[in-house]
Scaffold this active site. Structure first.
Site, PDB file in Angstrom:
ATOM      1  N   GLY A 146       0.841  -1.194   0.000  1.00 47.97           N
ATOM      2  CA  GLY A 146       0.000   0.000   0.000  1.00 47.97           C
ATOM      3  C   GLY A 146       0.868   1.231   0.000  1.00 47.97           C
ATOM      4  O   GLY A 146       2.061   1.176   0.320  1.00 47.97           O
ATOM      5  N   ARG A 193       0.244   6.061   4.228  1.00 49.70           N
ATOM      6  CA  ARG A 193      -1.009   6.321   4.930  1.00 49.70           C
ATOM      7  C   ARG A 193      -2.208   5.705   4.220  1.00 49.70           C
ATOM      8  O   ARG A 193      -3.288   6.318   4.132  1.00 49.70           O
ATOM      9  CB  ARG A 193      -1.224   7.839   5.085  1.00 49.70           C
ATOM     10  CG  ARG A 193      -0.195   8.475   5.975  1.00 49.70           C
ATOM     11  CD  ARG A 193      -0.309   7.897   7.368  1.00 49.70           C
ATOM     12  NE  ARG A 193       0.585   8.604   8.297  1.00 49.70           N
ATOM     13  CZ  ARG A 193       0.375   8.639   9.591  1.00 49.70           C
ATOM     14  NH1 ARG A 193      -0.663   8.012  10.132  1.00 49.70           N
ATOM     15  NH2 ARG A 193       1.217   9.262  10.379  1.00 49.70           N
ATOM     16  N   LYS A 235      -2.297   0.305   5.479  1.00 48.11           N
ATOM     17  CA  LYS A 235      -1.788  -1.051   5.300  1.00 48.11           C
ATOM     18  C   LYS A 235      -1.397  -1.715   6.627  1.00 48.11           C
ATOM     19  O   LYS A 235      -1.643  -2.910   6.820  1.00 48.11           O
ATOM     20  CB  LYS A 235      -0.623  -1.072   4.299  1.00 48.11           C
ATOM     21  CG  LYS A 235       0.533  -0.177   4.657  1.00 48.11           C
ATOM     22  CD  LYS A 235       1.506  -0.053   3.471  1.00 48.11           C
ATOM     23  CE  LYS A 235       2.733   0.768   3.848  1.00 48.11           C
ATOM     24  NZ  LYS A 235       2.419   2.158   4.296  1.00 48.11           N
ATOM     25  N   HIS A 264       1.865   3.905  16.080  1.00 51.33           N
ATOM     26  CA  HIS A 264       1.640   2.493  15.770  1.00 51.33           C
ATOM     27  C   HIS A 264       1.599   1.669  17.050  1.00 51.33           C
ATOM     28  O   HIS A 264       0.760   0.804  17.229  1.00 51.33           O
ATOM     29  CB  HIS A 264       2.750   1.963  14.856  1.00 51.33           C
ATOM     30  CG  HIS A 264       2.513   2.235  13.394  1.00 51.33           C
ATOM     31  ND1 HIS A 264       2.972   1.426  12.400  1.00 51.33           N
ATOM     32  CD2 HIS A 264       1.841   3.244  12.783  1.00 51.33           C
ATOM     33  CE1 HIS A 264       2.616   1.917  11.212  1.00 51.33           C
ATOM     34  NE2 HIS A 264       1.943   3.027  11.433  1.00 51.33           N
ATOM     35  N   ARG A 265       2.517   1.976  17.959  1.00 46.44           N
ATOM     36  CA  ARG A 265       2.631   1.218  19.201  1.00 46.44           C
ATOM     37  C   ARG A 265       1.367   1.396  20.051  1.00 46.44           C
ATOM     38  O   ARG A 265       0.852   0.429  20.635  1.00 46.44           O
ATOM     39  CB  ARG A 265       3.863   1.696  19.973  1.00 46.44           C
ATOM     40  CG  ARG A 265       4.282   0.809  21.118  1.00 46.44           C
ATOM     41  CD  ARG A 265       5.526   1.365  21.793  1.00 46.44           C
ATOM     42  NE  ARG A 265       6.765   1.031  21.096  1.00 46.44           N
ATOM     43  CZ  ARG A 265       7.491  -0.062  21.352  1.00 46.44           C
ATOM     44  NH1 ARG A 265       7.089  -0.927  22.258  1.00 46.44           N
ATOM     45  NH2 ARG A 265       8.610  -0.286  20.706  1.00 46.44           N
ATOM     46  N   ARG A 301      -1.564  -0.848  19.081  1.00 43.71           N
ATOM     47  CA  ARG A 301      -1.513  -2.285  19.341  1.00 43.71           C
ATOM     48  C   ARG A 301      -1.879  -2.565  20.798  1.00 43.71           C
ATOM     49  O   ARG A 301      -1.233  -2.058  21.719  1.00 43.71           O
ATOM     50  CB  ARG A 301      -0.118  -2.828  19.018  1.00 43.71           C
ATOM     51  CG  ARG A 301       0.184  -2.766  17.533  1.00 43.71           C
ATOM     52  CD  ARG A 301       1.391  -3.587  17.170  1.00 43.71           C
ATOM     53  NE  ARG A 301       2.591  -3.164  17.856  1.00 43.71           N
ATOM     54  CZ  ARG A 301       3.385  -2.189  17.439  1.00 43.71           C
ATOM     55  NH1 ARG A 301       3.109  -1.530  16.345  1.00 43.71           N
ATOM     56  NH2 ARG A 301       4.462  -1.884  18.128  1.00 43.71           N
TER      57      ARG A 301
END
Lengths: 166, 166, 166
Positions: free
Chosen positions: C7, C10, C13, C48-49, C52
């Site tokens: 991808g 942004r 993906k 990102h962290r 999760r």
């Protein structure tokens, strides 16, 4: 019915978007976000304008997109394009997050056909220019947000739609 | 049967195009538009050439693409690639509109398998360089025009074809 | 089950890749190849962290990807992303061909779900910078190689997967 039409430069995305609306009863509202900063842009705006036949009502809306969508009421609308609108927001130092939130709310209130055109700008090498990076990040995030509420998402390649959703 | 094979850099578009023709009886005509201006380009041309087995007849055709398509008669043809041909036209200051019209006419006269490879170059950030912008506009427009008459259009991603038409 | 998720910037993906693994029993191994060189990158890694939830075990692996894949054993693995790993190899002057061969071998040994994220970087204008050209060539070739052994390949557009294989 909300449709997001994505595509690269000169992919035929605007023409595809116009054809989507042409199946609906006129008049259609054309919300043009592009500003004719230079000769190149003026030529492009003129070319797009020449292609649109009667039945189209063109409104220039560099920034206040949510307001104009509300204003359009129950008439079909084409927004061309999200990418230039984002550019105007960034260059004019507007609050992007707030403007996008207002756009999302206005889209949620629409009861009739709305077609949004956006440029796919994130599939090249990472730009060296920080503003360009910010721009392509904002464009990608905006497309994602709109895609979650869109009924249909297409990626136009060589004038032809690849259906991504719907 | 006219096929347009689009794809990004190193997407496997040339290999995919070669495999499309390999199903037809040899000999196949390979119209190579790339000119080995520098070491990088020479290496790439050599690599492509090494991959093609016997049965291929390679003709270098930087500019006169329409003539060579006519010349090929009823033998299957692979044009690799439109993008370098456009580059040659622009750098050589040729009349792009006229050359494209002649290409379209020659494609209309083809009775046997013709595969055209083109690079997708319009999905990144707007280039700062004016010639680069002109080039990506011309490439996008050319792909659109060919797509209207093509029987099949694919976008190659990671070596695999996404069917856009056909 | 090997999945390659491609991808643009942004495009959503990473989120799509995480959702693919979330259907499997935890714990999931997150092999993070990105290095926080600067503030922009630190912000992205943190974002990102934060997304999760528990169940994820994050391991930073700028270079030795094959080793960590072997180490993960029979736990599901997400590699995010191939593109930054390639960047680390090139900037660190590692042997790319050897590293890629070792990665392919390690992927061949995997018996459980493995999801690899890669950036599509080859659909813009040819970069003027030679290292950028080398990088996009290597990225394209790597994606092609992985696609040949992958069970599933998708191109994420506006957060939505276009299935290319599988």
């Amino acid at each position: 019915m909300l449709t997001l039409v994505l595509g690269g430069a000169r992919s035929g995305k605007s023409r595809h978007a116009e054809e989507l609306l042409a199946g609906m009863p006129a008049p259609w509202i054309y919300l043009a976000t592009g500003q004719a900063w230079d000769e190149e842009m003026r030529a492009r705006v003129a070319e797009h304008r020449a292609r649109r036949t009667e039945g189209w009502q063109t409104i220039e809306v560099p920034v206040t997109l949510a307001d104009e969508l509300d204003e359009a009421g129950d008439r079909p609308v084409l927004v061309d394009c999200l990418t230039l609108w984002l550019t105007n927001l960034l260059l004019g130092d507007h609050d992007v997050e707030q403007a996008v939130s207002r756009l999302m709310a206005a889209l949620g209130r629409r009861q009739v056909a709305t077609v949004l055109v956006g440029s796919e700008v994130g599939m090249g090498i990472v730009p060296e220019n920080a503003l360009a990076r910010r721009f392509r990040d904002e464009a990608g995030l905006l497309h994602q947000r709109i895609a979650t509420i869109a009924d249909r998402v297409v990626l136009v390649v060589a004038g032809l739609p690849l259906v991504v959703k719907g």
